[in-house]
Scaffold this active site. Structure first.
Site, PDB file in Angstrom:
ATOM      1  N   SER A 132      48.077  45.624  45.569  1.00 27.39           N
ATOM      2  CA  SER A 132      47.643  44.620  44.304  1.00 27.39           C
ATOM      3  C   SER A 132      48.891  44.409  43.495  1.00 27.39           C
ATOM      4  CB  SER A 132      46.478  45.260  43.694  1.00 27.39           C
ATOM      5  OG  SER A 132      46.391  44.576  42.499  1.00 27.39           O
ATOM      6  N   TYR A 145      43.363  52.746  38.967  1.00 29.19           N
ATOM      7  CA  TYR A 145      43.591  51.580  40.139  1.00 29.19           C
ATOM      8  C   TYR A 145      45.142  51.253  40.041  1.00 29.19           C
ATOM      9  CZ  TYR A 145      42.668  47.328  42.726  1.00 29.19           C
ATOM     10  OH  TYR A 145      42.703  46.416  43.869  1.00 29.19           O
TER      11      TYR A 145
HETATM   12  P1  NAI Z   1      35.425  43.932  48.404  1.00 27.30           P
HETATM   13  O1  NAI Z   1      34.740  44.706  47.467  1.00 27.30           O
HETATM   14  O2  NAI Z   1      34.939  42.532  48.559  1.00 27.30           O
HETATM   15  O3  NAI Z   1      35.741  44.640  49.956  1.00 27.30           O
HETATM   16  C1  NAI Z   1      36.114  45.916  49.710  1.00 27.30           C
HETATM   17  C2  NAI Z   1      35.850  46.473  51.121  1.00 27.30           C
HETATM   18  O4  NAI Z   1      36.114  47.857  51.012  1.00 27.30           O
HETATM   19  C3  NAI Z   1      34.422  46.374  51.652  1.00 27.30           C
HETATM   20  O5  NAI Z   1      34.355  45.929  52.781  1.00 27.30           O
HETATM   21  C4  NAI Z   1      33.790  47.839  51.357  1.00 27.30           C
HETATM   22  O6  NAI Z   1      32.569  48.013  52.110  1.00 27.30           O
HETATM   23  C5  NAI Z   1      34.897  48.355  51.626  1.00 27.30           C
HETATM   24  N1  NAI Z   1      35.009  49.784  51.369  1.00 27.30           N
HETATM   25  C6  NAI Z   1      34.878  50.521  49.933  1.00 27.30           C
HETATM   26  N2  NAI Z   1      34.710  51.798  49.858  1.00 27.30           N
HETATM   27  C7  NAI Z   1      35.072  52.123  51.173  1.00 27.30           C
HETATM   28  C8  NAI Z   1      35.170  53.304  51.913  1.00 27.30           C
HETATM   29  N3  NAI Z   1      34.991  54.818  51.187  1.00 27.30           N
HETATM   30  N4  NAI Z   1      35.415  53.396  53.045  1.00 27.30           N
HETATM   31  C9  NAI Z   1      35.498  52.330  53.936  1.00 27.30           C
HETATM   32  N5  NAI Z   1      35.359  51.185  53.283  1.00 27.30           N
HETATM   33  C10 NAI Z   1      35.318  51.024  51.966  1.00 27.30           C
HETATM   34  O7  NAI Z   1      36.841  43.620  47.585  1.00 27.30           O
HETATM   35  P2  NAI Z   1      38.058  42.561  48.204  1.00 27.30           P
HETATM   36  O8  NAI Z   1      38.699  42.093  47.064  1.00 27.30           O
HETATM   37  O9  NAI Z   1      37.847  42.025  49.650  1.00 27.30           O
HETATM   38  O10 NAI Z   1      39.355  43.962  48.494  1.00 27.30           O
HETATM   39  C11 NAI Z   1      40.027  44.231  49.513  1.00 27.30           C
HETATM   40  C12 NAI Z   1      41.204  45.001  49.251  1.00 27.30           C
HETATM   41  O11 NAI Z   1      41.976  44.114  48.215  1.00 27.30           O
HETATM   42  C13 NAI Z   1      41.017  46.204  48.252  1.00 27.30           C
HETATM   43  O12 NAI Z   1      42.026  47.152  48.695  1.00 27.30           O
HETATM   44  C14 NAI Z   1      41.497  45.647  46.838  1.00 27.30           C
HETATM   45  O13 NAI Z   1      41.833  46.653  45.932  1.00 27.30           O
HETATM   46  C15 NAI Z   1      42.451  44.752  47.197  1.00 27.30           C
HETATM   47  N6  NAI Z   1      42.642  43.824  46.181  1.00 27.30           N
HETATM   48  C16 NAI Z   1      41.768  42.864  45.854  1.00 27.30           C
HETATM   49  C17 NAI Z   1      42.103  41.849  44.768  1.00 27.30           C
HETATM   50  C18 NAI Z   1      40.996  40.995  44.366  1.00 27.30           C
HETATM   51  O14 NAI Z   1      41.190  40.241  43.478  1.00 27.30           O
HETATM   52  N7  NAI Z   1      39.804  40.755  45.120  1.00 27.30           N
HETATM   53  C19 NAI Z   1      43.160  41.923  44.333  1.00 27.30           C
HETATM   54  C20 NAI Z   1      44.298  42.704  44.550  1.00 27.30           C
HETATM   55  C21 NAI Z   1      44.009  43.516  45.688  1.00 27.30           C
END
Ligand code: NAI
Length: 229
Positions: A132, A145
């Site tokens: 991120s 975070y």
């Molecule tokens: P999201 O919340 O839509 O998806 C997160 C995913 O991680 C989901 O599929 C969820 O089930 C899974 N997850 C959560 N805890 C888990 C666990 N204990 N074991 C296995 N899977 C688990 O979020 P998003 O935005 O798709 O995030 C994806 C990645 O991108 C994350 O690492 C997030 O930190 C990163 N990110 C997101 C940003 C944003 O603005 N949305 C910006 C920068 C990084």
């Protein structure tokens, strides 16, 4: 560029958001996808989906073993699973901080460790860790975070060091706001002016298709202007 045909990609967090967009994009490009989900029953029909919970002992190894049993090889790993509960450094309750380290740092590290011999055997293994911009600078009170994402960037550097001679290339991919469930509460940036998961996925496809001689260590992607980012 590397041809996707025959290559196998493991994608964590593929149930929604960035992980889902990446799994769909890579599948369309011709990769064989092994999706790691906490609830694999939620995967679209036709997907190879397996249980992966970063906080559950043994689930990483089981997902990796199932991937090998289904496909016989692993070429690409995209660590997209992640969480962002609030964890201020002045909070005495470290529950959220511990969860951030477990899911956002130890989770990717364990999947990398489990898949390592197979990524090495590929000769052109690729790892994309979704870090991120929060891993590059601190702009809000969620220090936990930011610390976890900075650690994921460091893990990526360590992977590059160990894996380079085996043709393994890793990228710390650092987006700003992306329009997913994770940013549903965000008011600082209008949702239609956030980066879109499909655009993020297109960049990640390029990252995993680059040849061994063109490797990007860190990629910073922003939906707004910040000095230097
Ligand atoms: P999201 O919340 O839509 O998806 C997160 C995913 O991680 C989901 O599929 C969820 O089930 C899974 N997850 C959560 N805890 C888990 C666990 N204990 N074991 C296995 N899977 C688990 O979020 P998003 O935005 O798709 O995030 C994806 C990645 O991108 C994350 O690492 C997030 O930190 C990163 N990110 C997101 C940003 C944003 O603005 N949305 C910006 C920068 C990084």
């Amino acid at each position: 560029m590397l041809e996707p045909t025959g290559r196998v990609a493991m994608v964590s967090g593929a149930s929604r958001g960035i992980g889902q967009a990446v799994a769909e994009r890579l599948a369309q490009a011709g990769y064989r996808i092994s999706a790691g989900l906490r609830d694999p029953r939620r995967a679209p029909a036709g997907w190879y989906a397996y249980r992966y919970d970063a906080e559950e002992t043994g689930s990483t190894e089981a997902w990796t073993a199932a991937t090998l049993a289904a496909f016989g090889r692993i070429d690409v790993l995209v660590n997209a699973a992640g969480i962002n509960p609030m964890a201020r450094f002045l909070d005495s309750d470290e529950t959220a901080f511990d969860a951030l380290i477990a899911v956002n740092v130890k989770g990717p590290m364990r999947v990398i460790r489990a898949a390592w011999p197979h990524l090495v055997a590929s000769g052109s293994g690729r790892i994309v860790n979704i870090a991120s911009l929060s891993g590059k600078r601190v702009r809000n009170e969620n220090a936990g975070y930011a610390m976890a994402k900075a650690a994921l960037v460091s893990l990526t550097q360590a992977v590059r060091r160990e894996g380079w001679e085996h043709g393994l290339r890793a990228t710390a991919f650092c987006p700003g706001f992306v329009e997913t469930d994770m940013t549903a509460h965000v008011t600082k940036q209008p949702r239609d002016l956030m980066s879109q998961p499909d655009d993020v996925a297109a960049v990640i496809e390029t990252l995993v298709r680059l040849p061994n001689t063109a490797s990007i260590a860190e990629l910073l992607l922003n939906c707004r202007h910040e000095d230097m980012l």
